[in-house]
Design an enzyme around this catalytic site. Sequence first.
Site, PDB file in Angstrom:
ATOM      1  N   HIS A  98      -7.946 -63.040 -20.361  1.00 59.75           N
ATOM      2  CA  HIS A  98      -7.726 -63.998 -21.451  1.00 59.75           C
ATOM      3  C   HIS A  98      -6.315 -63.844 -21.983  1.00 59.75           C
ATOM      4  CE1 HIS A  98      -9.559 -60.314 -23.010  1.00 59.75           C
ATOM      5  NE2 HIS A  98      -8.839 -60.482 -24.111  1.00 59.75           N
ATOM      6  N   HIS A 100      -3.862 -64.379 -25.088  1.00 58.92           N
ATOM      7  CA  HIS A 100      -3.840 -64.578 -26.544  1.00 58.92           C
ATOM      8  C   HIS A 100      -2.642 -65.460 -26.903  1.00 58.92           C
ATOM      9  CE1 HIS A 100      -6.600 -61.232 -27.847  1.00 58.92           C
ATOM     10  NE2 HIS A 100      -6.255 -60.724 -26.679  1.00 58.92           N
TER      11      HIS A 100
HETATM   12  P1  AMP Z   1      -8.818 -58.025 -25.928  1.00 59.81           P
HETATM   13  O1  AMP Z   1      -8.656 -56.789 -26.759  1.00 59.81           O
HETATM   14  O2  AMP Z   1      -7.515 -58.540 -25.381  1.00 59.81           O
HETATM   15  O3  AMP Z   1      -9.872 -57.857 -24.859  1.00 59.81           O
HETATM   16  O4  AMP Z   1      -9.279 -59.150 -26.934  1.00 59.81           O
HETATM   17  C1  AMP Z   1     -10.559 -59.663 -26.977  1.00 59.81           C
HETATM   18  C2  AMP Z   1     -10.546 -60.729 -28.050  1.00 59.81           C
HETATM   19  O5  AMP Z   1     -11.737 -61.475 -27.925  1.00 59.81           O
HETATM   20  C3  AMP Z   1     -10.502 -60.182 -29.470  1.00 59.81           C
HETATM   21  O6  AMP Z   1      -9.364 -60.709 -30.138  1.00 59.81           O
HETATM   22  C4  AMP Z   1     -11.815 -60.670 -30.085  1.00 59.81           C
HETATM   23  O7  AMP Z   1     -11.662 -61.032 -31.438  1.00 59.81           O
HETATM   24  C5  AMP Z   1     -12.146 -61.852 -29.221  1.00 59.81           C
HETATM   25  N1  AMP Z   1     -13.556 -62.165 -29.135  1.00 59.81           N
HETATM   26  C6  AMP Z   1     -14.570 -61.315 -28.857  1.00 59.81           C
HETATM   27  N2  AMP Z   1     -15.748 -61.978 -28.830  1.00 59.81           N
HETATM   28  C7  AMP Z   1     -15.451 -63.281 -29.077  1.00 59.81           C
HETATM   29  C8  AMP Z   1     -16.233 -64.472 -29.191  1.00 59.81           C
HETATM   30  N3  AMP Z   1     -17.556 -64.452 -29.023  1.00 59.81           N
HETATM   31  N4  AMP Z   1     -15.600 -65.633 -29.448  1.00 59.81           N
HETATM   32  C9  AMP Z   1     -14.269 -65.668 -29.621  1.00 59.81           C
HETATM   33  N5  AMP Z   1     -13.477 -64.581 -29.527  1.00 59.81           N
HETATM   34  C10 AMP Z   1     -14.062 -63.404 -29.274  1.00 59.81           C
END
Ligand code: AMP
Length: 139
Positions: A98, A100
């Site tokens: 993903h 950001h």
């Molecule tokens: P990372 O640390 O790069 O894996 O970031 C994962 C991101 O996913 C975090 O910023 C979370 O806030 C976001 N996240 C986790 N679960 C969800 C969800 N169900 N919907 C939207 N964002 C999410």
Amino acid sequence: MSTIFSQIVEGEIPARVVYEDETTMAFLDANPLAPGHTLVIPKDEHERLNDVPDAVATDLYATVHRLVPAVEASVDADASTVAFNNGEAAGQEVPHVHCHIVPRFEGDGGGPIHAVAGDTPDLEDDELDEIAGEIESRA
Ligand code: AMP
């Protein structure tokens, strides 16, 4: 077990989806670092950028390219930080690639991407040459 992002793709859990096409999707981060914090994902489950097939990588970048100006304009941001946590050691928590898109504002108190690494290394010229050669041979 599918990732939480695959569950969003499948419509099994809710998300504020802002864009979707055949291979990619974008939705608001559930814990935003700034208003408009958006995640862009490939719909297929790939843990890291390293695992993403070329065609999907092209689609993924096209969606990032499309979303960055849309996100910035929607929250009247001055700039944005666009980044992947690529692997657990880099802080990746959800094992589904993903990107950001974090809107940034003058004086928001945040830092540049240079702030994310730990101690900076002190590398000699020959070490830099060797590293550059290793990367070039694999690129
Ligand atoms: P990372 O640390 O790069 O894996 O970031 C994962 C991101 O996913 C975090 O910023 C979370 O806030 C976001 N996240 C986790 N679960 C969800 C969800 N169900 N919907 C939207 N964002 C999410």
